[in-house]
Design a protein around this motif. Structure first.
Motif, mmCIF file in Angstrom:
data_model
loop_
_atom_site.group_PDB
_atom_site.id
_atom_site.type_symbol
_atom_site.label_atom_id
_atom_site.label_comp_id
_atom_site.label_asym_id
_atom_site.label_seq_id
_atom_site.Cartn_x
_atom_site.Cartn_y
_atom_site.Cartn_z
ATOM 1 N N GLY A 42 13.036 23.743 -22.305
ATOM 2 C CA GLY A 42 11.697 23.197 -22.126
ATOM 3 C C GLY A 42 11.342 22.822 -20.703
ATOM 4 O O GLY A 42 10.226 22.400 -20.426
ATOM 5 N N GLU A 123 12.480 27.040 -29.108
ATOM 6 C CA GLU A 123 11.885 26.966 -27.772
ATOM 7 C C GLU A 123 10.378 27.176 -27.848
ATOM 8 O O GLU A 123 9.617 26.490 -27.186
ATOM 9 N N LEU A 127 7.462 24.417 -26.770
ATOM 10 C CA LEU A 127 6.412 24.674 -25.787
ATOM 11 C C LEU A 127 5.028 24.573 -26.420
ATOM 12 O O LEU A 127 4.102 24.035 -25.831
ATOM 13 N N ASP A 130 4.184 20.940 -27.026
ATOM 14 C CA ASP A 130 3.895 20.291 -25.751
ATOM 15 C C ASP A 130 2.446 20.542 -25.346
ATOM 16 O O ASP A 130 1.746 19.639 -24.900
#
Length: 153
Positions: A42, A123, A127, A130
């Motif tokens: 990240g 992953e 992302l 986020d």
């Protein structure tokens, strides 16, 4: 004389860089651009520097990693993920555990075993979440500002 001094300074500045670079050979670079991010866990650790065509008519992607990553183990996995809502791509390096490392300017051949990450991969989810959290924060702040403006009027 000025020309030689300029060339010498340029060479010195480039050679003092703390960035590590290597090449990734892939069949399709769709969505990757120069300055596309390179992530691990990240964290942005580098970027795509450029592209060229290999002698085998595949795409060579030049990756530059910053000084946070000292070594990349040989058994690390590299994947392309969606980065953002506009179709951009990024590269994720899942660091391996090998005691042998990728050398500066190595070429990693991912032509046959390169698979983009899907939405189920951790992953990608990290992302994506986020980005959603950042959008939520912006919307909350805009609502707060709107409320303050309405109170003034």
């Amino acid at each position: 004389m000025k020309k030689y001094i300029t060339i010498l300074l340029t060479v010195l500045l480039c050679s003092c860089s703390n960035r590590r670079s290597f090449l990734i050979e892939i069949d399709n670079a769709d969505g990757l651009t120069t300055s596309s991010s390179v992530y691990t866990n990240g964290l942005v650790i580098g970027k795509v520097e450029g592209f060229s065509i290999s002698s085998r008519n595949s795409i060579l992607v030049s990756i530059s990693l910053n000084q946070q990553i000292k070594e990349v183990p040989l058994d690390s996995e590299l994947k392309v993920i969606n980065d953002g809502l506009l179709g951009g791509k990024a590269i994720v390096i899942v660091l391996g555990t090998s005691s042998r490392f990728i050398n500066q300017s190595d070429t990693i051949d991912l032509r046959d075993n390169f698979e983009p990450m899907t939405s189920g991969d951790s992953e990608f989810e990290f992302l994506f979440m986020d980005k959603i959290n950042k959008i939520d924060s912006i919307l909350i702040e805009l609502r707060r500002l709107n409320d303050n403006l309405e109170k003034r009027n």
